[in-house]
Write a protein that holds these residues in place. Sequence first.
Motif, PDB file in Angstrom:
ATOM      1  N   LEU A   7       0.818  -1.206   0.000  1.00 14.90           N
ATOM      2  CA  LEU A   7       0.000   0.000   0.000  1.00 14.90           C
ATOM      3  C   LEU A   7       0.859   1.266   0.000  1.00 14.90           C
ATOM      4  O   LEU A   7       1.653   1.489   0.916  1.00 14.90           O
ATOM      5  CB  LEU A   7      -0.906  -0.027   1.235  1.00 14.90           C
ATOM      6  N   ASP A   8       0.673   2.089  -1.027  1.00 15.08           N
ATOM      7  CA  ASP A   8       1.312   3.407  -1.038  1.00 15.08           C
ATOM      8  C   ASP A   8       0.624   4.288  -0.002  1.00 15.08           C
ATOM      9  O   ASP A   8      -0.551   4.092   0.316  1.00 15.08           O
ATOM     10  CB  ASP A   8       1.181   4.025  -2.443  1.00 15.08           C
ATOM     11  N   ILE A   9       1.340   5.263   0.548  1.00 14.30           N
ATOM     12  CA  ILE A   9       0.748   6.123   1.567  1.00 14.30           C
ATOM     13  C   ILE A   9       0.164   7.388   0.959  1.00 14.30           C
ATOM     14  O   ILE A   9      -1.013   7.715   1.172  1.00 14.30           O
ATOM     15  CB  ILE A   9       1.785   6.466   2.654  1.00 14.30           C
ATOM     16  N   GLN A  10       0.945   8.100   0.181  1.00 14.03           N
ATOM     17  CA  GLN A  10       0.475   9.369  -0.366  1.00 14.03           C
ATOM     18  C   GLN A  10      -0.198   9.150  -1.713  1.00 14.03           C
ATOM     19  O   GLN A  10       0.457   8.886  -2.717  1.00 14.03           O
ATOM     20  CB  GLN A  10       1.621  10.361  -0.484  1.00 14.03           C
ATOM     21  N   MET A  11      -1.533   9.251  -1.695  1.00 19.62           N
ATOM     22  CA  MET A  11      -2.336   9.124  -2.906  1.00 19.62           C
ATOM     23  C   MET A  11      -3.417  10.190  -2.868  1.00 19.62           C
ATOM     24  O   MET A  11      -3.838  10.606  -1.790  1.00 19.62           O
ATOM     25  CB  MET A  11      -2.993   7.729  -2.981  1.00 19.62           C
ATOM     26  N   PRO A  12      -3.869  10.657  -4.022  1.00 18.77           N
ATOM     27  CA  PRO A  12      -4.955  11.643  -4.025  1.00 18.77           C
ATOM     28  C   PRO A  12      -6.229  11.047  -3.449  1.00 18.77           C
ATOM     29  O   PRO A  12      -6.508   9.859  -3.618  1.00 18.77           O
ATOM     30  CB  PRO A  12      -5.115  11.975  -5.519  1.00 18.77           C
ATOM     31  N   GLY A  13      -6.996  11.863  -2.727  1.00 20.21           N
ATOM     32  CA  GLY A  13      -8.214  11.356  -2.101  1.00 20.21           C
ATOM     33  C   GLY A  13      -7.886  10.580  -0.848  1.00 20.21           C
ATOM     34  O   GLY A  13      -7.306  11.125   0.091  1.00 20.21           O
ATOM     35  N   PHE A  14      -8.216   9.307  -0.813  1.00 18.57           N
ATOM     36  CA  PHE A  14      -7.949   8.461   0.342  1.00 18.57           C
ATOM     37  C   PHE A  14      -6.479   8.061   0.353  1.00 18.57           C
ATOM     38  O   PHE A  14      -6.000   7.416  -0.577  1.00 18.57           O
ATOM     39  CB  PHE A  14      -8.807   7.190   0.286  1.00 18.57           C
ATOM     40  N   ASP A  15      -5.746   8.423   1.417  1.00 16.05           N
ATOM     41  CA  ASP A  15      -4.353   7.990   1.506  1.00 16.05           C
ATOM     42  C   ASP A  15      -4.287   6.574   2.087  1.00 16.05           C
ATOM     43  O   ASP A  15      -5.310   5.952   2.387  1.00 16.05           O
ATOM     44  CB  ASP A  15      -3.511   8.969   2.323  1.00 16.05           C
ATOM     45  N   GLY A  16      -3.063   6.060   2.243  1.00 20.59           N
ATOM     46  CA  GLY A  16      -2.889   4.691   2.711  1.00 20.59           C
ATOM     47  C   GLY A  16      -3.494   4.442   4.079  1.00 20.59           C
ATOM     48  O   GLY A  16      -4.091   3.379   4.327  1.00 20.59           O
ATOM     49  N   PHE A  17      -3.347   5.394   4.999  1.00 18.57           N
ATOM     50  CA  PHE A  17      -3.899   5.207   6.345  1.00 18.57           C
ATOM     51  C   PHE A  17      -5.426   5.178   6.319  1.00 18.57           C
ATOM     52  O   PHE A  17      -6.061   4.468   7.090  1.00 18.57           O
ATOM     53  CB  PHE A  17      -3.393   6.298   7.282  1.00 18.57           C
ATOM     54  N   SER A  18      -6.021   5.947   5.403  1.00 24.10           N
ATOM     55  CA  SER A  18      -7.485   5.931   5.259  1.00 24.10           C
ATOM     56  C   SER A  18      -7.954   4.577   4.750  1.00 24.10           C
ATOM     57  O   SER A  18      -9.029   4.096   5.128  1.00 24.10           O
ATOM     58  CB  SER A  18      -7.930   7.039   4.288  1.00 24.10           C
ATOM     59  N   VAL A  19      -7.153   3.952   3.895  1.00 23.33           N
ATOM     60  CA  VAL A  19      -7.486   2.617   3.397  1.00 23.33           C
ATOM     61  C   VAL A  19      -7.522   1.618   4.561  1.00 23.33           C
ATOM     62  O   VAL A  19      -8.451   0.825   4.693  1.00 23.33           O
ATOM     63  CB  VAL A  19      -6.484   2.159   2.332  1.00 23.33           C
ATOM     64  N   VAL A  20      -6.496   1.679   5.415  1.00 26.88           N
ATOM     65  CA  VAL A  20      -6.445   0.769   6.564  1.00 26.88           C
ATOM     66  C   VAL A  20      -7.678   0.972   7.442  1.00 26.88           C
ATOM     67  O   VAL A  20      -8.349   0.005   7.837  1.00 26.88           O
ATOM     68  CB  VAL A  20      -5.157   0.987   7.381  1.00 26.88           C
ATOM     69  N   ASN A  21      -7.998   2.222   7.746  1.00 28.81           N
ATOM     70  CA  ASN A  21      -9.177   2.505   8.576  1.00 28.81           C
ATOM     71  C   ASN A  21     -10.458   2.047   7.892  1.00 28.81           C
ATOM     72  O   ASN A  21     -11.413   1.615   8.552  1.00 28.81           O
ATOM     73  CB  ASN A  21      -9.265   4.009   8.878  1.00 28.81           C
TER      74      ASN A  21
END
Length: 269
Positions: free
Chosen positions: A54-68
């Motif tokens: 999982l990349d962390i810095q992405m437009p919209g939902f970042d990596g941490f948002s994906v985990v949550n």
Amino acid sequence: MTIRTILVDDEKLAIQGLQLRLAKFPDVEIIDTCSNGREAIRKIKTEKPDLVFLDIQMPGFDGFSVVNGVMEIEPPLFVFVTAYQEHAVRAFEANAVNYLMKPVDEDKLADTLERVRTRLAEKRGAEEAEKLKSVLAEVAPDAIDTMDEDSGAEAAHGAGRYEKLINIKDRGQIFRVDVDSIEHIEAAGDYMCIRTADNSLILRETMKDLERRLDPRVFQRVHRSTIVNLNLVRQVKPHTNGECFLVLESGAQVKVSRSYRDVVARFVH
């Protein structure tokens, strides 16, 4: 054992590079790729992979948002892959298997996959044991009673097998730490911060591995990433939302999450 894997990165070249490196590992099956966080959440929920890079810095939902975003299901293992070192602490707090810098080093990738295999084997082993116990409970309940008795005897005889001293290599020195002096342990990925009343040392080891070395009658997890020496708890302080703090002998305070309230119960009865 096949490791069903999803790759998530908004950079097409980064995904292609990771695909090439992972192709050298025959047990890794890339079942899908995603270019943004929203798509990743949807595919993780539907395809239920074992592992996500999982990349962390992405437009919209970042990596941490994906985990949550996937915490409502049983989440996969996560390996963060990023170009930014400053996200390392948050990655470990999210209980990532590892944190890889771009471009991904092949040796570090191999080491990461070995950790993934270990965690998956532990998880699947526990699941199979529970399934077996459920079946036995239906067809041979007496066998369950025997298993429980044997487990109790084994625990009694095994009390002496736990570590009394732990050797920790930190800052170029080797420290011999008396286990009884450890107040609490904080996890950051595959690193443990061992805290005594007068020192803090870093140990490269997973929480599960360290828990096996410590007597569970004394060292209990009170948070997803924290273990406490119950003998050194001096006060329980209630907090909001069903949480509380344990005040340790040194005065340090450790939060107990709601999931581990049973640990606190022994102090109030």
